[in-house]
Write a protein that holds these residues in place. Structure first.
Motif, PDB file in Angstrom:
ATOM      1  N   LEU A 105       0.844  -1.194   0.000  1.00  0.00           N
ATOM      2  CA  LEU A 105       0.000   0.000   0.000  1.00  0.00           C
ATOM      3  C   LEU A 105       0.879   1.243   0.000  1.00  0.00           C
ATOM      4  CD1 LEU A 105      -2.651  -1.189   2.575  1.00  0.00           C
ATOM      5  CD2 LEU A 105      -2.878  -1.083   0.093  1.00  0.00           C
ATOM      6  N   ASP A 106       0.581   2.153  -0.912  1.00  0.00           N
ATOM      7  CA  ASP A 106       1.273   3.433  -1.044  1.00  0.00           C
ATOM      8  C   ASP A 106       0.588   4.411  -0.099  1.00  0.00           C
ATOM      9  OD1 ASP A 106       1.967   6.033  -1.823  1.00  0.00           O
ATOM     10  OD2 ASP A 106       1.879   5.587  -3.972  1.00  0.00           O
ATOM     11  N   GLY A 115      -2.325   7.143  -0.725  1.00  0.00           N
ATOM     12  CA  GLY A 115      -3.562   6.513  -0.257  1.00  0.00           C
ATOM     13  C   GLY A 115      -4.150   5.527  -1.241  1.00  0.00           C
ATOM     14  N   ARG A 116      -3.291   4.661  -1.821  1.00  0.00           N
ATOM     15  CA  ARG A 116      -3.773   3.694  -2.817  1.00  0.00           C
ATOM     16  C   ARG A 116      -2.860   2.468  -2.832  1.00  0.00           C
ATOM     17  NH1 ARG A 116      -1.846   7.775  -7.470  1.00  0.00           N
ATOM     18  NH2 ARG A 116       0.340   7.141  -7.549  1.00  0.00           N
ATOM     19  N   PRO A 117      -3.337   1.386  -3.462  1.00  0.00           N
ATOM     20  CA  PRO A 117      -2.450   0.225  -3.636  1.00  0.00           C
ATOM     21  C   PRO A 117      -1.259   0.607  -4.514  1.00  0.00           C
ATOM     22  CG  PRO A 117      -4.742  -0.355  -4.086  1.00  0.00           C
ATOM     23  CD  PRO A 117      -4.689   1.139  -3.973  1.00  0.00           C
ATOM     24  N   ARG A 164      11.798 -15.942  -6.927  1.00  0.00           N
ATOM     25  CA  ARG A 164      10.730 -15.334  -7.722  1.00  0.00           C
ATOM     26  C   ARG A 164      10.982 -13.851  -7.909  1.00  0.00           C
ATOM     27  NH1 ARG A 164       9.374 -19.526  -7.679  1.00  0.00           N
ATOM     28  NH2 ARG A 164       7.529 -20.689  -7.230  1.00  0.00           N
ATOM     29  N   TYR A 165      10.389 -13.345  -8.967  1.00  0.00           N
ATOM     30  CA  TYR A 165      10.262 -11.902  -9.177  1.00  0.00           C
ATOM     31  C   TYR A 165       8.822 -11.665  -9.600  1.00  0.00           C
ATOM     32  CZ  TYR A 165      10.980  -7.139 -10.620  1.00  0.00           C
ATOM     33  OH  TYR A 165      10.890  -5.772 -10.719  1.00  0.00           O
ATOM     34  N   ALA A 166       8.185 -10.683  -8.994  1.00  0.00           N
ATOM     35  CA  ALA A 166       6.787 -10.394  -9.301  1.00  0.00           C
ATOM     36  C   ALA A 166       6.587  -8.884  -9.381  1.00  0.00           C
ATOM     37  CB  ALA A 166       5.873 -10.981  -8.220  1.00  0.00           C
ATOM     38  N   ILE A 167       5.536  -8.496 -10.059  1.00  0.00           N
ATOM     39  CA  ILE A 167       5.132  -7.093 -10.141  1.00  0.00           C
ATOM     40  C   ILE A 167       3.697  -7.017  -9.650  1.00  0.00           C
ATOM     41  CG2 ILE A 167       4.724  -5.138 -11.673  1.00  0.00           C
ATOM     42  CD1 ILE A 167       6.961  -6.287 -13.456  1.00  0.00           C
ATOM     43  N   THR A 168       3.438  -6.082  -8.749  1.00  0.00           N
ATOM     44  CA  THR A 168       2.106  -5.976  -8.162  1.00  0.00           C
ATOM     45  C   THR A 168       1.068  -5.540  -9.203  1.00  0.00           C
ATOM     46  OG1 THR A 168       2.561  -3.717  -7.418  1.00  0.00           O
ATOM     47  CG2 THR A 168       2.931  -5.505  -5.828  1.00  0.00           C
ATOM     48  N   LEU A 223       3.466  -1.264   4.002  1.00  0.00           N
ATOM     49  CA  LEU A 223       2.883   0.077   3.888  1.00  0.00           C
ATOM     50  C   LEU A 223       4.065   1.004   3.691  1.00  0.00           C
ATOM     51  CD1 LEU A 223       1.056  -1.722   5.861  1.00  0.00           C
ATOM     52  CD2 LEU A 223      -0.088   0.414   6.302  1.00  0.00           C
ATOM     53  N   VAL A 224       4.072   1.774   2.597  1.00  0.00           N
ATOM     54  CA  VAL A 224       5.285   2.503   2.241  1.00  0.00           C
ATOM     55  C   VAL A 224       4.998   3.892   1.694  1.00  0.00           C
ATOM     56  CG1 VAL A 224       5.406   1.527  -0.110  1.00  0.00           C
ATOM     57  CG2 VAL A 224       7.515   2.205   1.075  1.00  0.00           C
TER      58      VAL A 224
END
Length: 135
Positions: A27-28, A32-34, A54-58, A123-124
């Motif tokens: 969460l950004d 205030g958003r994913p 693994r490598y993934a992109i949200t 949360l970042v």
């Protein structure tokens, strides 16, 4: 799933029966958003060895499209998730110093029970983060 993506969160019906899994959610908090489009690398830590699994992109919900770890790969041990937050905030147009205060956020954790769900949310913002073991 787009090229280069592997792992994340998916409905329980699609998971291995009775097995554990590792998921995440970003969460950004600055906007205030994913955190959609954020890169995540998963590593297994064994002694001095660090092996990328693994490598993934949200996705648009700040989650990955399937578990990051499940099945026979999901076993007790030490792991690290590395969240590529600097690239995410630059792409989102967030003003950041050069170099960015946070370029990568590494989160090291242990898995002790192979049959459980381990959820590691982040949360970042460009200047801080928090994490915990979620559900």
């Amino acid at each position: 799933m787009s090229a280069g993506q592997q792992g994340g969160n998916e409905p329980a019906a699609n998971l291995n029966a009775g097995g554990g899994r590792l998921t995440t959610h970003v969460l950004d908090t600055a906007h205030g958003r994913p955190a959609a489009g954020l890169g995540i690398a998963l590593y297994r830590l064994e002694g001095d060895a660090r092996t990328r699994l693994r490598y993934a992109i949200t996705n648009d919900d700040g989650r990955c499209d399937g578990p990051l770890l499940t099945g026979p790969e999901f076993r007790p041990g030490r792991y690290e998730l590395v969240f590529e937050v600097g690239a995410y905030f630059r792409a989102a147009g967030a003003a950041a110093a050069d170099p960015a205060f946070l370029e990568e956020v590494p989160v090291r954790f242990g898995i002790s029970a192979a049959g459980q769900h381990y959820h590691v949310p982040l949360l970042v913002s460009p200047y801080g983060y928090s994490t915990y073991r979620g559900s």
